[in-house]
Design an enzyme around this catalytic site. Structure first.
Site, PDB file in Angstrom:
ATOM      1  CG  HIS A  78      19.481   7.736  45.399  1.00 26.74           C
ATOM      2  ND1 HIS A  78      18.115   7.650  45.184  1.00 26.74           N
ATOM      3  CD2 HIS A  78      19.653   7.854  46.749  1.00 26.74           C
ATOM      4  CE1 HIS A  78      17.492   7.708  46.354  1.00 26.74           C
ATOM      5  NE2 HIS A  78      18.398   7.827  47.313  1.00 26.74           N
ATOM      6  CB  CYS A 133      15.770   7.037  38.913  1.00 26.57           C
ATOM      7  SG  CYS A 133      14.481   6.429  39.972  1.00 26.57           S
TER       8      CYS A 133
END
Length: 266
Positions: A78, A133
């Site tokens: 993440h 991301c």
């Protein structure tokens, strides 16, 4: 001349209810590819990849390299952001990677990573490959390998792990994590899964979880000649494979023209 690599993959994020599926496979796939190209590889998988362990492993690898050495660090997991406190971010947010212990508030800021990457000797080649991301759109590429029902974004909203009193005021535009500044802060090259307004996607191909960027980057690499440069490799990934209708992410390559012309993993 030595070639060393660190491959990080985190699926398990305790306390967040936001586990991923393909990151450990990503790390192992990068490790296998790099080992096959002569690298000595260390991996940090799930609970091994605490913030302290990530900082220690990155710092040791980069600061210990000598002129002529090549260092590769891959990260799959993440990404997130925190409010900027030193005024160096135009959007008011520091981007960050999410270690395994992010649920305890352990976040690895882009400012911290830039310091680590800046601490290498002249003549050391450093490459960061980040399948998280940061994060566009257009509709092209090939979705034929993608399993039905996929994908999922590799972005961990600050509200999941940050205390409510530490969150910024509501109403500000969303800015997703971007590590592009690292290539101007000590790292020679950065390959990123997407632009800073997109998500990198966690998905599955032929029944096996993977990050979309990692899967297609390695697929493209396998078809390249041994003399291929990083620029050649990047062109083979995008727009041939990414973005697609279901995977609206535009991979990025940051670095000098000279660095982009280096032979891949040389």
């Amino acid at each position: 001349m030595t070639k060393k690599a660190l491959c990080i993959g985190i699926n398990d994020y305790p306390g967040t209810q936001n586990d991923l599926n393909g990151c450990v496979n990503d790390a192992r796939d990068w490790a296998a590819t790099l080992t096959g190209r002569g690298f000595t590889v260390t991996t940090l998988i799930d609970a091994q990849a605490t913030k302290a362990a990530m900082v220690s492993a990155m710092s040791s690898l980069i600061s210990g390299a000598a002129k002529g050495d090549t260092v590769v660090i891959t990260y799959s997991g993440h990404g997130t952001w925190v409010p900027d406190k030193n005024g160096d971010e135009p959007d008011g947010r520091d981007e960050a990677l999410c270690p395994w212990d992010i649920g305890s508030g352990k976040v690895l800021l882009d400012d911290e990573i830039a310091v680590i990457f800046g601490n290498h000797a002249p003549g050391v080649r450093v490459l960061l490959i980040s399948d998280s991301c940061h994060s566009g759109s257009v509709t092209r590429g090939d979705d034929s390998d993608l399993d039905p029902g996929m994908p999922r974004a590799r972005f961990l909203p600050p509200s999941v792990w940050m205390k409510p009193e530490d969150l910024p005021p509501a109403g500000r535009a969303l800015s997703l994590p971007s590590l592009s500044g690292l290539s101007r802060s000590g790292g020679d090259l950065l390959m990123a899964g997407c632009t800073d307004t997109q998500f990198s996607w966690d998905t599955s191909f032929k029944g096996r979880p993977n990050g979309a960027f990692t899967y297609y980057a390695l697929k493209a690499l396998a078809a390249l000649p041994a003399t291929a440069s990083y620029a050649n490799w990047f062109k083979a990934i995008s727009p041939t494979y990414l973005p697609t209708n279901q995977l609206p992410q535009n991979p990025q390559l940051f670095g000098s023209r000279t660095a982009k012309a280096w032979k891949v993993f040389s």
